[in-house]
Design a protein around this motif. Structure first.
Motif, PDB file in Angstrom:
ATOM      1  N   GLY A 167      38.983  48.247  37.099  1.00  0.00           N
ATOM      2  CA  GLY A 167      38.652  48.869  38.385  1.00  0.00           C
ATOM      3  C   GLY A 167      37.401  48.287  39.019  1.00  0.00           C
ATOM      4  O   GLY A 167      36.955  47.203  38.662  1.00  0.00           O
ATOM      5  N   GLU A 168      36.856  49.077  39.942  1.00  0.00           N
ATOM      6  CA  GLU A 168      35.743  48.574  40.751  1.00  0.00           C
ATOM      7  C   GLU A 168      34.398  48.797  40.061  1.00  0.00           C
ATOM      8  O   GLU A 168      34.206  49.784  39.374  1.00  0.00           O
ATOM      9  N   TYR A 169      33.499  47.840  40.275  1.00  0.00           N
ATOM     10  CA  TYR A 169      32.099  48.023  39.860  1.00  0.00           C
ATOM     11  C   TYR A 169      31.194  47.613  41.015  1.00  0.00           C
ATOM     12  O   TYR A 169      31.652  47.011  41.990  1.00  0.00           O
ATOM     13  N   TYR A 170      29.910  47.919  40.911  1.00  0.00           N
ATOM     14  CA  TYR A 170      28.983  47.627  42.016  1.00  0.00           C
ATOM     15  C   TYR A 170      27.574  47.419  41.473  1.00  0.00           C
ATOM     16  O   TYR A 170      27.334  47.560  40.270  1.00  0.00           O
ATOM     17  N   CYS A 171      26.666  47.052  42.386  1.00  0.00           N
ATOM     18  CA  CYS A 171      25.246  46.950  42.006  1.00  0.00           C
ATOM     19  C   CYS A 171      24.593  48.282  42.358  1.00  0.00           C
ATOM     20  O   CYS A 171      24.650  48.715  43.506  1.00  0.00           O
ATOM     21  N   ARG A 172      23.958  48.903  41.380  1.00  0.00           N
ATOM     22  CA  ARG A 172      23.336  50.215  41.617  1.00  0.00           C
ATOM     23  C   ARG A 172      22.231  50.129  42.671  1.00  0.00           C
ATOM     24  O   ARG A 172      21.956  51.089  43.381  1.00  0.00           O
ATOM     25  N   PHE A 173      21.573  48.961  42.766  1.00  0.00           N
ATOM     26  CA  PHE A 173      20.446  48.833  43.708  1.00  0.00           C
ATOM     27  C   PHE A 173      20.909  48.467  45.113  1.00  0.00           C
ATOM     28  O   PHE A 173      20.236  48.783  46.086  1.00  0.00           O
ATOM     29  N   HIS A 174      22.045  47.777  45.200  1.00  0.00           N
ATOM     30  CA  HIS A 174      22.554  47.317  46.503  1.00  0.00           C
ATOM     31  C   HIS A 174      24.042  47.666  46.563  1.00  0.00           C
ATOM     32  O   HIS A 174      24.879  46.825  46.231  1.00  0.00           O
ATOM     33  N   PRO A 175      24.354  48.910  46.944  1.00  0.00           N
ATOM     34  CA  PRO A 175      25.748  49.398  46.850  1.00  0.00           C
ATOM     35  C   PRO A 175      26.752  48.573  47.648  1.00  0.00           C
ATOM     36  O   PRO A 175      27.954  48.701  47.437  1.00  0.00           O
ATOM     37  N   VAL A 176      26.258  47.735  48.561  1.00  0.00           N
ATOM     38  CA  VAL A 176      27.171  46.890  49.331  1.00  0.00           C
ATOM     39  C   VAL A 176      27.809  45.802  48.448  1.00  0.00           C
ATOM     40  O   VAL A 176      28.853  45.244  48.783  1.00  0.00           O
ATOM     41  N   MET A 177      27.219  45.546  47.298  1.00  0.00           N
ATOM     42  CA  MET A 177      27.756  44.519  46.378  1.00  0.00           C
ATOM     43  C   MET A 177      28.828  45.145  45.483  1.00  0.00           C
ATOM     44  O   MET A 177      28.530  46.045  44.685  1.00  0.00           O
ATOM     45  N   VAL A 178      30.054  44.650  45.610  1.00  0.00           N
ATOM     46  CA  VAL A 178      31.178  45.241  44.876  1.00  0.00           C
ATOM     47  C   VAL A 178      32.000  44.143  44.199  1.00  0.00           C
ATOM     48  O   VAL A 178      32.205  43.070  44.761  1.00  0.00           O
ATOM     49  N   GLY A 179      32.450  44.428  42.978  1.00  0.00           N
ATOM     50  CA  GLY A 179      33.356  43.533  42.264  1.00  0.00           C
ATOM     51  C   GLY A 179      34.462  44.351  41.630  1.00  0.00           C
ATOM     52  O   GLY A 179      34.418  45.590  41.643  1.00  0.00           O
ATOM     53  N   SER A 180      35.486  43.676  41.089  1.00  0.00           N
ATOM     54  CA  SER A 180      36.520  44.454  40.404  1.00  0.00           C
ATOM     55  C   SER A 180      37.090  43.673  39.214  1.00  0.00           C
ATOM     56  O   SER A 180      37.085  42.430  39.204  1.00  0.00           O
ATOM     57  N   PHE A 202      23.647  38.148  47.030  1.00  0.00           N
ATOM     58  CA  PHE A 202      24.051  39.567  47.088  1.00  0.00           C
ATOM     59  C   PHE A 202      25.569  39.720  46.997  1.00  0.00           C
ATOM     60  O   PHE A 202      26.178  40.500  47.732  1.00  0.00           O
ATOM     61  N   ALA A 203      26.184  38.938  46.090  1.00  0.00           N
ATOM     62  CA  ALA A 203      27.628  39.047  45.870  1.00  0.00           C
ATOM     63  C   ALA A 203      27.936  38.658  44.427  1.00  0.00           C
ATOM     64  O   ALA A 203      27.188  37.904  43.799  1.00  0.00           O
ATOM     65  N   PHE A 204      29.043  39.215  43.904  1.00  0.00           N
ATOM     66  CA  PHE A 204      29.542  38.817  42.583  1.00  0.00           C
ATOM     67  C   PHE A 204      30.541  37.683  42.787  1.00  0.00           C
ATOM     68  O   PHE A 204      31.435  37.794  43.636  1.00  0.00           O
ATOM     69  N   ASP A 205      30.403  36.616  42.019  1.00  0.00           N
ATOM     70  CA  ASP A 205      31.302  35.468  42.179  1.00  0.00           C
ATOM     71  C   ASP A 205      31.841  35.031  40.809  1.00  0.00           C
ATOM     72  O   ASP A 205      31.077  34.549  39.989  1.00  0.00           O
ATOM     73  N   PRO A 206      33.160  35.211  40.544  1.00  0.00           N
ATOM     74  CA  PRO A 206      34.168  35.736  41.458  1.00  0.00           C
ATOM     75  C   PRO A 206      34.058  37.253  41.609  1.00  0.00           C
ATOM     76  O   PRO A 206      33.651  37.943  40.679  1.00  0.00           O
ATOM     77  N   ALA A 207      34.480  37.718  42.790  1.00  0.00           N
ATOM     78  CA  ALA A 207      34.409  39.160  43.043  1.00  0.00           C
ATOM     79  C   ALA A 207      35.505  39.897  42.278  1.00  0.00           C
ATOM     80  O   ALA A 207      35.315  41.032  41.858  1.00  0.00           O
ATOM     81  N   MET A 208      36.672  39.236  42.128  1.00  0.00           N
ATOM     82  CA  MET A 208      37.773  39.836  41.367  1.00  0.00           C
ATOM     83  C   MET A 208      38.031  38.964  40.146  1.00  0.00           C
ATOM     84  O   MET A 208      38.099  37.744  40.261  1.00  0.00           O
ATOM     85  N   LEU A 209      38.184  39.620  38.972  1.00  0.00           N
ATOM     86  CA  LEU A 209      38.333  38.857  37.738  1.00  0.00           C
ATOM     87  C   LEU A 209      39.446  39.478  36.881  1.00  0.00           C
ATOM     88  O   LEU A 209      39.454  40.689  36.669  1.00  0.00           O
ATOM     89  N   ALA A 210      40.373  38.624  36.420  1.00  0.00           N
ATOM     90  CA  ALA A 210      41.436  39.091  35.513  1.00  0.00           C
ATOM     91  C   ALA A 210      40.997  38.792  34.079  1.00  0.00           C
ATOM     92  O   ALA A 210      40.703  37.642  33.742  1.00  0.00           O
ATOM     93  N   VAL A 211      40.924  39.823  33.254  1.00  0.00           N
ATOM     94  CA  VAL A 211      40.439  39.685  31.883  1.00  0.00           C
ATOM     95  C   VAL A 211      41.343  40.454  30.925  1.00  0.00           C
ATOM     96  O   VAL A 211      42.185  41.251  31.353  1.00  0.00           O
ATOM     97  N   ARG A 212      41.154  40.197  29.628  1.00  0.00           N
ATOM     98  CA  ARG A 212      41.922  40.938  28.625  1.00  0.00           C
ATOM     99  C   ARG A 212      40.960  41.694  27.714  1.00  0.00           C
ATOM    100  O   ARG A 212      39.809  41.246  27.519  1.00  0.00           O
ATOM    101  N   VAL A 213      41.447  42.773  27.163  1.00  0.00           N
ATOM    102  CA  VAL A 213      40.644  43.550  26.210  1.00  0.00           C
ATOM    103  C   VAL A 213      40.211  42.613  25.082  1.00  0.00           C
ATOM    104  O   VAL A 213      41.027  41.850  24.565  1.00  0.00           O
ATOM    105  N   GLY A 214      38.948  42.642  24.745  1.00  0.00           N
ATOM    106  CA  GLY A 214      38.417  41.778  23.693  1.00  0.00           C
ATOM    107  C   GLY A 214      37.708  40.552  24.251  1.00  0.00           C
ATOM    108  O   GLY A 214      36.889  39.941  23.562  1.00  0.00           O
TER     109      GLY A 214
END
Lengths: 176, 122
Positions: B102-115, B47-59
């Motif tokens: 920005g932030e995203y989450y799991c629609r079914f389990h709102p406690v799960m958050v990533g960014s 019930f977690a995103f791993d990694p919870a925070m991710l640095a990415v580039r367009v494309g």
């Protein structure tokens, strides 16, 4: 049938007839009986959720109920798949029967409520029910499950029930 | 004759494309720019995103894979993007746009958050 085979057959018959009947405590249940309890508990919560979808207009309640149906169905599918792989069937027992009898009373009560009254009672019941199931799974089932795959599935289930418990607690608070 | 013309055009188009690719590689090499799109992996587990925070580039692309028994989603807070339902063992890949920051989450389990920390390619 020689004497050794006859003794083995009698021992098997005694085990089959006595063991299930003697299990009157959750900790005494066999793996296949525990699987039956879990399947029953999942189905009870799915029934509560269908009732919520039929009676509630609250978007939070409806979203929660849909999640309950989705998650508990996924757990049950995994459990059935595992039982099939192991070549065994879930066995009915006193605890499954008690859970079903208790849920029938709650469904009758919930069915008579409407609007905010229903929402509050449904949310509180979800919190109570998940807390009760978590206690049962963590304290009585997982320590006593023999099969490693069955134990792993219950540990995954426990994680799901704890998330549901937290979600239900937030719902109860929001509806105060 | 028409076929020959078309064929010559195809050859010319192919040559132009090759020159363009070579020019891009030359530009990257001589300007110190070296960004080829990357596929980032996000495991959805416990019930977690791993990694919870991710640095990415367009494309770039992000591939979410669900390891839990319970189905999950990765969904933008404002609903502008969504992986759809991921059952156990299922993956979905999404190409990164600047709007995904920005932030995203799991629609079914709102406690799960990533960014997502999104930057423009160099």
């Amino acid at each position: 049938m020689n004497a050794r085979n006859a003794l083995a057959a009698i021992a098997t018959l005694v085990a089959l007839s006595v063991t299930p009947a003697m299990a009157q405590s959750p900790a005494d249940l066999s793996d296949t009986e525990i699987a039956h309890v879990a399947y029953t508990a999942d189905n009870i919560d799915i029934r509560y959720a269908h009732l919520a979808l039929a009676l509630s207009d609250n978007p939070e309640i409806r979203a929660f109920a849909e999640t309950m149906i989705r998650d508990h169905t996924a757990v049950n599918e995994q459990a059935l798949q595992l039982l099939e792989q192991l070549g065994v069937s879930a066995e009915d027992n006193f605890l499954s029967q008690k859970l079903n009898a208790d849920s029938a009373v709650i469904i009758t009560e919930l069915s008579q409520l409407r609007g905010a009254e229903f929402d509050k009672r449904y949310a509180q019941n979800e919190l109570d029910y998940h807390q009760a199931v978590i206690g049962l799974v963590a304290d009585s089932f997982i320590p006593n499950i023999d099969n490693a795959d069955v134990k792993a599935l219950f540990e995954a289930g426990l994680e799901i029930f704890r998330v549901h418990e937290g979600h239900a607690a937030m719902m109860v608070e929001a509806l105060q | 004759m028409r076929r020959a013309v078309v064929s010559r055009r195809a050859v010319l188009a192919g040559a132009s494309a090759a020159l363009a690719v070579t020019s891009a590689e030359w530009a990257r090499a001589h300007n110190g720019i070296n960004h080829n799109p990357v596929t980032h992996e996000v495991e959805v587990s416990g019930f977690a995103f791993d990694p919870a925070m991710l640095a990415v580039r367009v494309g770039d692309s992000i591939r979410w894979t669900n390891r839990d028994v319970a189905p999950h989603t990765a969904t933008a807070r404002d609903g502008t993007w969504d992986t759809g339902t991921l059952g156990q063992g299922e993956s979905t890949e999404v190409e990164v746009t600047m709007e995904m920051a920005g932030e995203y989450y799991c629609r079914f389990h709102p406690v799960m958050v990533g960014s997502l920390d999104v930057s423009e390619p160099d």
